[in-house]
Design an enzyme around this catalytic site. Structure first.
Site, PDB file in Angstrom:
ATOM      1  N   ASP A 116       0.854  -1.189   0.000  1.00  0.00           N
ATOM      2  CA  ASP A 116       0.000   0.000   0.000  1.00  0.00           C
ATOM      3  C   ASP A 116       0.888   1.236   0.000  1.00  0.00           C
ATOM      4  O   ASP A 116       1.941   1.256   0.637  1.00  0.00           O
ATOM      5  CB  ASP A 116      -0.923   0.000   1.215  1.00  0.00           C
ATOM      6  CG  ASP A 116      -2.037  -1.030   1.097  1.00  0.00           C
ATOM      7  OD1 ASP A 116      -2.437  -1.347  -0.035  1.00  0.00           O
ATOM      8  OD2 ASP A 116      -2.509  -1.510   2.145  1.00  0.00           O
ATOM      9  N   ASP A 132      -6.699  -0.868  -5.053  1.00  0.00           N
ATOM     10  CA  ASP A 132      -7.786  -0.483  -4.146  1.00  0.00           C
ATOM     11  C   ASP A 132      -8.612   0.648  -4.744  1.00  0.00           C
ATOM     12  O   ASP A 132      -9.840   0.679  -4.595  1.00  0.00           O
ATOM     13  CB  ASP A 132      -7.235  -0.052  -2.789  1.00  0.00           C
ATOM     14  CG  ASP A 132      -6.506  -1.163  -2.062  1.00  0.00           C
ATOM     15  OD1 ASP A 132      -6.768  -2.348  -2.343  1.00  0.00           O
ATOM     16  OD2 ASP A 132      -5.651  -0.836  -1.209  1.00  0.00           O
TER      17      ASP A 132
END
Length: 192
Positions: A116, A132
């Site tokens: 991330d 995402d």
């Protein structure tokens, strides 16, 4: 031709996700995020060993299996959509969700975690990645389209609502039994 374009778009979207993740691993120190807007937005390197918002920590195999099932379902339903201009937004949404799912699945399989990168520190939002973004934006667009653009009957191609012959037979049987009961009652009144 459309299938080729769909496939190339899928590869392109996955590639963007994977390049950003590779650059994150190479150039961002997990202890020193890159501040793009002080107090608002940073580029960070977080190893997410869970799922959505970090839930299900360490359940890599379960998350991978769930992702595969969801990708297959979305692909299946995308194939059932009519090939019309009106359904194109749903096809694009399906493409983005599949690309996001595959992007994170690649991480889970080859790294054991999802990389991330993007961090909105202003609202203390969980750190997220390109995949995402694909999934989240697609879901918001889908909900909007479902509520304000498409009609329920347009989804009959996905979930046909056919009346089975059993139901029709039952209705006929019920109607004939009611008729027989009426006749019996009338006969009884005539006799008595």
């Amino acid at each position: 031709m459309k299938k080729l374009i769909y496939f190339l778009a899928l590869i392109f979207l996955i590639a963007i996700d994977q390049v950003v993740k590779a650059l994150t691993v190479l150039y961002i120190d997990p202890k020193n995020p890159i501040v793009l807007w002080n107090g608002v937005f940073e580029l960070d390197y977080v190893q997410n060993r869970g799922g959505l918002f970090g839930m299900f920590q360490g359940a890599v195999l379960i998350l991978a299996a769930v992702t595969v099932v969801l990708i297959v379902l979305i692909f299946y339903f995308s194939k059932k959509l009519p090939d019309t201009k009106r359904m194109m937004p749903l096809r694009i949404i399906g493409l983005l969700i599949i690309a996001g799912g595959i992007g994170n699945l690649i991480d889970r399989i080859f790294r054991g975690f999802v990389v991330d990168t993007f961090s909105f520190v202003l609202i203390n939002f969980p750190v997220f990645n390109v995949a995402d973004c694909y999934v989240t934006v697609s879901m918001f667009i889908f909900i909007f389209l479902f509520l304000f653009y498409y009609k329920d009957e347009e989804f009959d191609c996905l979930f046909p609502r056919k009346k089975t012959s059993k139901a029709v037979d039952t209705e006929i049987t019920d109607a004939s039994e009611e008729g027989d009961l009426t006749k019996d009652t009338e006969k009884g009144e005539n006799i008595g």
